[in-house]
Scaffold this motif. Structure first.
Motif, PDB file in Angstrom:
ATOM      1  N   ARG A   1      -7.378   2.783   6.461  1.00 16.64           N
ATOM      2  CA  ARG A   1      -6.132   2.009   6.436  1.00 16.64           C
ATOM      3  C   ARG A   1      -5.250   2.495   7.572  1.00 16.64           C
ATOM      4  NH1 ARG A   1      -4.402   2.034   0.112  1.00 16.64           N
ATOM      5  NH2 ARG A   1      -6.047   0.635  -0.574  1.00 16.64           N
TER       6      ARG A   1
ATOM      7  N   CYS B   1       0.877  -1.163   0.000  1.00 15.43           N
ATOM      8  CA  CYS B   1       0.000   0.000   0.000  1.00 15.43           C
ATOM      9  C   CYS B   1       0.917   1.217   0.000  1.00 15.43           C
ATOM     10  CB  CYS B   1      -0.855   0.035   1.261  1.00 15.43           C
ATOM     11  SG  CYS B   1      -2.083  -1.251   1.323  1.00 15.43           S
TER      12      CYS B   1
ATOM     13  N   TYR C   1      -6.756  -3.101   7.659  1.00 19.07           N
ATOM     14  CA  TYR C   1      -8.077  -2.476   7.667  1.00 19.07           C
ATOM     15  C   TYR C   1      -9.122  -3.573   7.701  1.00 19.07           C
ATOM     16  CZ  TYR C   1      -7.861  -3.354   2.613  1.00 19.07           C
ATOM     17  OH  TYR C   1      -7.728  -3.941   1.383  1.00 19.07           O
TER      18      TYR C   1
END
Length: 73
Positions: free
Chosen positions: A46, A23, A34
């Motif tokens: 997140r 990410c 998450y």
């Protein structure tokens, strides 16, 4: 570790804890946790592992994601 997740506050669907690598956080690759609804794809924020230091499992980030999901009204 097992975490109890409340149903989705929007549709009542099953919630899933997600841990993702790759990410992007401020332009750098990071890991994140998450919670997401398996039915409507609603998602908690997140929580990036780097916010909690360099640990292998980063349970702090997972706990924050679960708390955010379960605290929704």
């Amino acid at each position: 570790m097992y975490y109890e997740l409340k149903p989705c506050p929007f549709c009542g669907g099953e919630a899933l804890l997600e841990r993702k690598s790759r990410c992007f956080n401020k332009g750098k690759s990071d890991h994140a946790a998450y919670v997401r609804c398996n039915s409507c794809n609603a998602r908690s924020p997140r929580i990036f592992f780097s916010w909690y230091g360099k640990t292998s499992t980063c349970e702090e980030a997972v706990k924050v994601a679960v708390t955010a999901w379960n605290g929704r009204v």
